[in-house]
Design a protein around this motif. Structure first.
Motif, PDB file in Angstrom:
ATOM      1  N   ALA A   1      48.177 110.169  22.376  1.00 29.18           N
ATOM      2  CA  ALA A   1      47.018 109.298  22.192  1.00 29.18           C
ATOM      3  C   ALA A   1      45.879 110.044  21.517  1.00 29.18           C
ATOM      4  CB  ALA A   1      46.566 108.741  23.539  1.00 29.18           C
TER       5      ALA A   1
ATOM      6  N   GLY B   1      44.960 108.122  18.292  1.00 32.47           N
ATOM      7  CA  GLY B   1      43.941 107.125  18.594  1.00 32.47           C
ATOM      8  C   GLY B   1      44.471 105.863  19.227  1.00 32.47           C
TER       9      GLY B   1
ATOM     10  N   PRO C   1      45.858 103.441  22.353  1.00 40.01           N
ATOM     11  CA  PRO C   1      45.537 103.366  23.778  1.00 40.01           C
ATOM     12  C   PRO C   1      46.774 103.540  24.653  1.00 40.01           C
ATOM     13  CG  PRO C   1      45.683 101.174  22.874  1.00 40.01           C
ATOM     14  CD  PRO C   1      45.902 102.122  21.716  1.00 40.01           C
TER      15      PRO C   1
ATOM     16  N   ARG D   1      38.192 105.730  28.107  1.00 37.64           N
ATOM     17  CA  ARG D   1      38.044 104.358  27.606  1.00 37.64           C
ATOM     18  C   ARG D   1      39.299 103.890  26.882  1.00 37.64           C
ATOM     19  NH1 ARG D   1      32.820 104.684  24.042  1.00 37.64           N
ATOM     20  NH2 ARG D   1      33.736 106.740  23.623  1.00 37.64           N
ATOM     21  N   ALA D   2      40.188 104.815  26.569  1.00 39.23           N
ATOM     22  CA  ALA D   2      41.442 104.467  25.897  1.00 39.23           C
ATOM     23  C   ALA D   2      42.517 104.021  26.873  1.00 39.23           C
ATOM     24  CB  ALA D   2      41.943 105.670  25.103  1.00 39.23           C
TER      25      ALA D   2
ATOM     26  N   ARG E   1      39.686  95.632  23.497  1.00 41.67           N
ATOM     27  CA  ARG E   1      39.361  96.975  23.980  1.00 41.67           C
ATOM     28  C   ARG E   1      40.620  97.704  24.412  1.00 41.67           C
ATOM     29  NH1 ARG E   1      37.744 100.161  28.569  1.00 41.67           N
ATOM     30  NH2 ARG E   1      35.772 101.220  28.220  1.00 41.67           N
TER      31      ARG E   1
ATOM     32  N   GLY F   1      42.863  98.459  21.117  1.00 46.54           N
ATOM     33  CA  GLY F   1      42.297  99.385  20.136  1.00 46.54           C
ATOM     34  C   GLY F   1      41.708  98.625  18.962  1.00 46.54           C
TER      35      GLY F   1
ATOM     36  N   HIS G   1      37.404 102.350  18.248  1.00 43.55           N
ATOM     37  CA  HIS G   1      38.160 102.903  19.376  1.00 43.55           C
ATOM     38  C   HIS G   1      37.676 104.313  19.669  1.00 43.55           C
ATOM     39  CE1 HIS G   1      41.509 104.576  21.659  1.00 43.55           C
ATOM     40  NE2 HIS G   1      41.863 103.337  21.916  1.00 43.55           N
TER      41      HIS G   1
ATOM     42  N   GLN H   1      39.036 106.967  20.401  1.00 44.70           N
ATOM     43  CA  GLN H   1      39.812 108.063  19.829  1.00 44.70           C
ATOM     44  C   GLN H   1      39.932 107.955  18.310  1.00 44.70           C
ATOM     45  OE1 GLN H   1      40.393 110.455  21.529  1.00 44.70           O
ATOM     46  NE2 GLN H   1      40.356 109.768  23.626  1.00 44.70           N
TER      47      GLN H   1
END
Length: 325
Positions: free
Chosen positions: A110, A114, A116, A143-144, A255, A258, A262, A264
């Protein structure tokens, strides 16, 4: 699609029966967008026990960056599952050690791409907490992460604690449409709203739309989360930025999957499978859609925000004979 549903996120990893050919067929027959998963489900398969977290991360990265099983279809989300087997932690090949390795691998993949992570968890054992601990140790922005099945727990310190750390809280276990039951389950969502975590609350249903043994869905528990939304709409008047259907379904799905901002750095729907149309690569992805960063786990291991502190120590290690490549 014409009812307003534009995207389906299929969280079926390889060991749960993922069928790439089915995704290719769906992409050609419907305007729906499909996000496909990599990752590992419960009871980690034996082959994964032979790989450390770095090698497993590279396996996930191959699904995310190069394509699944030699196709042009790339995964856009990572699925993990921690359940009662996490209690088993004695002896060689104990499930807990394997599950912890998959979590570190998922965090590293991840961080590299990037995308989730969506987690099935046994909420009564509060397994979201050790998962977030590992992700945090690996340097992943929480948050991912979505911690699913959280409303199986009635311990609001646990539920609110997940949200306080930044994770999306999945409320997706509903089994009755009785008023008392709906009110009880809606209380979990209300507590999150009152705690200021409405935008980290995602409602859904842990039920199959179609079963080979049971046939098509006929309502029932599959739609109880809609009753919860209606309850919250009345009880949380004035506490939401807009209507609960948007807050808990549309916004939270974006959310969880992604989007352009996002945490990441992922882009919109990285595992997108759209309808076949002119100018597409193999009919499954627009040629103008930029590829995921071609980042090697080995190259980013020493970079800031890369694969985590533990990975840095392993960056120069020789490949195992069990290397998935």
């Amino acid at each position: 699609y014409y009812a307003g549903i534009r995207t389906v996120v299929d969280c079926t990893p390889l060991d749960l029966g993922r069928q790439v050919a089915l995704f290719e067929r769906v992409a050609g027959e419907t305007p729906m967008q499909v996000v496909v998963a990599t990752g590992v489900y419960r009871w980690v398969p034996l082959v994964y026990h032979m790989w450390d977290a770095d090698y497993m991360a590279e396996y996930f990265l191959r699904d995310l960056q190069d394509g699944i099983e030699g196709t042009s279809i790339r995964a856009g989300i990572i699925k993990l599952a921690w359940d009662i087997e996490y209690r088993l932690d004695e002896g060689f090949g104990a499930p807990r050690a394997a599950l912890e390795s998959t979590a570190r691998a998922a965090a590293r993949a991840a961080n590299a791409t990037g995308v989730p992570i969506s987690c099935h968890t046994r909420a009564v054992d509060e397994l979201g907490t050790p998962l977030l601990d590992i992700f945090e140790d690996e340097g992943l922005d929480l948050r991912a992460v979505t911690i699913g099945h959280t409303n199986d727990s009635e311990d609001m310190d646990y539920v609110l604690g997940l949200a306080a750390r930044g994770a999306t809280v999945g409320l997706d276990r509903f089994f009755s449409a009785e008023d008392d039951y709906v009110a009880k389950k809606a209380g979990v969502a209300l507590a999150l709203v009152e705690g200021g975590y409405a935008e980290q609350t995602c409602l859904g249903h842990d039920a199959a739309a179609y079963s080979l043994s049971g046939g098509a869905a006929d309502g029932g528990p599959r739609l109880v989360h809609i009753h919860v939304l209606i309850y919250v709409d009345g009880a949380a008047a004035g506490q939401l930025s807009h209507d609960p259907f948007s807050v808990f379904l549309e916004d939270r799905r974006q959310r969880a999957v992604g989007h352009d901002d996002h945490p990441q750095g992922g882009r919109s729907l990285p595992g997108f499978l759209g309808p076949r149309r002119a100018g597409t690569d193999n009919g499954t992805r627009a040629k103008t859609d930029p590829p995921l960063p071609g980042v090697s786990l080995r190259r980013i291991a020493g970079a800031e925000g890369g694969c985590g502190r533990r990975a840095k120590k392993r960056a120069g290690a020789r490949h195992s004979p069990h290397d998935p490549r």
